[in-house]
Design a protein around this motif. Structure first.
Motif, PDB file in Angstrom:
ATOM      1  N   ILE A   1      43.581  38.530  29.962  1.00 13.19           N
ATOM      2  CA  ILE A   1      44.511  37.684  30.671  1.00 13.19           C
ATOM      3  C   ILE A   1      43.914  36.415  31.753  1.00 13.19           C
ATOM      4  CG2 ILE A   1      46.443  37.340  32.194  1.00 13.19           C
ATOM      5  CD1 ILE A   1      47.510  39.840  30.519  1.00 13.19           C
ATOM      6  N   GLY A   2      43.061  37.172  32.733  1.00 16.52           N
ATOM      7  CA  GLY A   2      42.452  36.562  33.480  1.00 16.52           C
ATOM      8  C   GLY A   2      41.392  35.402  33.025  1.00 16.52           C
ATOM      9  N   LEU A   3      40.734  35.701  31.997  1.00 19.07           N
ATOM     10  CA  LEU A   3      39.757  34.730  31.441  1.00 19.07           C
ATOM     11  C   LEU A   3      40.435  33.642  30.519  1.00 19.07           C
ATOM     12  CD1 LEU A   3      37.213  37.443  30.105  1.00 19.07           C
ATOM     13  CD2 LEU A   3      36.784  35.564  31.722  1.00 19.07           C
ATOM     14  N   VAL A   4      41.710  33.974  29.725  1.00 15.90           N
ATOM     15  CA  VAL A   4      42.006  32.674  29.037  1.00 15.90           C
ATOM     16  C   VAL A   4      43.140  32.113  29.955  1.00 15.90           C
ATOM     17  CG1 VAL A   4      41.750  34.235  26.836  1.00 15.90           C
ATOM     18  CG2 VAL A   4      43.944  34.278  28.229  1.00 15.90           C
ATOM     19  N   ALA A   5      43.588  32.538  31.022  1.00 16.14           N
ATOM     20  CA  ALA A   5      44.334  31.585  31.890  1.00 16.14           C
ATOM     21  C   ALA A   5      43.384  30.699  32.554  1.00 16.14           C
ATOM     22  CB  ALA A   5      45.045  32.334  32.965  1.00 16.14           C
TER      23      ALA A   5
END
Length: 407
Positions: A82-86
């Motif tokens: 989630i942190g990366l794709v956001a």
């Protein structure tokens, strides 16, 4: 070969997790540079990573107790994805700081699960070989992760998606393994004061280790860009630091088992001051020389955490080993949260070379404090030097038997 194969799922997850988490730091630094973030904002992204890391270290054993190893690992990996794709969705420094807390939490939680599982599987006969294989998997992947910056385009959604794919893939070996989940370990009590009571110098050492390592890895790409390195050269610059640190572990460990550890710590800091000042005063070095200085910087600074930890354990008994390791990790996290942002503020005000001036100042204070402590009390009984990764609060369980069995 039977030992690596028996832990193949754990080691493969370590490699994939390290490729993902190790790549996001330099990518964020160069992406922030491309998006016109200030140097201070880029530094705060590194600090945000360690805020999440500390939360993950504390929370992971408790989550494992509630849902089990595999589900906890899946939850922490999902947080990292989630942190990366956001990142490409909200391109502000404030939003990215939140995302980096998520990725920091993810890596700490994932390492906690893996190390708890590894601790439950090893025996006295396989412990040393298992830890050697674990270190090779972790540090080898960390080397490759730094060099990914040469092929990942800054501030591009494809780059963050590729890292997210690696993070997702890390979930598969753990969640699909047929090995039975071990019993959940109890969370170690977090007693920061224990480290100070056993060795104030060890606390100072791990904080200065964080100042060196966290600031270099999180804002080092800004320094590299400031002295004219290309993206692929910045990756080699960061990898050279890790390679130098890995190469130094055995000779420094050999020396620390034969000489007063405080003497070793002081001379490592003296060498760190000299390397840092030389790097700061020679900003126009050609790229190969910059790589060589980074490798030398890794040689003299990377082992400081392990030497400090060994010195602290010299004054502890067997029943305190796990909690002492967690306390040292706490102080490392404190230093690592403050260091990138503080270094970035100095770089914004005084230029890229001030990164190494800050590091030199930290090591100078460690030298002075080390000399004071040498006059305060004599050296204590010896535990063996053990390379101590800064991965989770549970790493002390894996290392405590090695310290006692060989002490």
């Amino acid at each position: 070969m039977r030992l690596p194969l028996s832990f193949a799922a754990l080691f493969l997850s370590v490699i994939l997790q390290q490729l993902s988490s190790g790549g996001v730091g330099p990518l964020d630094a160069l992406s922030g540079f491309a998006l016109n973030f200030t140097t201070a904002q880029i530094g705060f992204l590194g600090s945000a990573h360690f805020i999440g890391f500390f939360i993950g270290c504390w929370w992971a054993p408790r989550l494992m107790g509630s849902v089990g190893h595999s589900r906890a690992y899946a939850a922490f990996t999902a947080a990292g994805v989630i942190g990366l794709v956001a990142h490409p969705l909200l391109t502000t420094a404030e939003a990215w700081a939140v995302f980096r807390i998520a990725t920091g939490l993810s890596v700490a939680g994932a390492y906690t699960v893996i190390e708890a599982w590894l601790q439950a599987e090893v025996t006295n006969q396989t412990r040393g070989r298992a830890m050697a294989a674990y270190r090779m998997a972790d540090m080898g992947a960390a080397l490759v992760a730094q060099m990914l910056i040469g092929v990942l385009e800054p501030a591009h959604y494809v780059s963050y998606n590729l890292l997210a794919l690696l993070c997702c893939t890390a979930m598969l070996p753990i969640t699909l393994t047929r090995r039975a989940q071990p019993a959940t370990p109890s969370a170690p009590r977090l007693r920061p004061g224990l480290a100070g009571a056993r060795s104030p110098l060890a606390v100072a050492g791990v904080i200065v280790s964080a100042l060196s390592g966290a600031s270099f890895r999180m804002v080092g790409p800004i320094y590299g860009a400031g002295v004219g390195l290309r993206a692929d050269q910045i990756g080699l610059f960061l990898a050279a630091y890790i390679a130098g640190g890995a190469a130094a572990q055995y000779p420094v460990g050999w020396l620390a088992d034969r000489v007063d550890r405080r003497t070793v710590l002081i001379w490592l800091s003296v060498a760190s001051i000299l390397v840092a000042l030389a790097t700061a005063s020679l900003p126009a070095l050609p790229a190969p020389a910059v790589m060589a200085m980074a490798a030398l910087f890794g040689v003299v600074t990377y082992p400081i955490y392990s030497v400090s930890a060994a010195h602290a354990h010299d004054f502890a008994d067997s029943s305190e080993r796990v909690e002492l390791s967690a306390a040292l990790m706490f102080w490392y996290a404190v230093g690592a949260i403050a260091a990138p942002y503080g270094a970035a503020l100095l770089m914004a005000a005084y230029g890229p070379s001030s990164l190494f001036l800050l590091i030199a100042a930290g090591h100078l204070m460690l030298v002075v404090f080390g000399l004071i402590r040498m006059r305060a009390r004599p050296a204590e009984r010896r535990t063996p030097y053990v390379y101590a990764p800064r991965t989770s609060f549970l790493i002390g369980r894996l290392l405590s038997r090695q310290r006692d069995d060989r002490g």
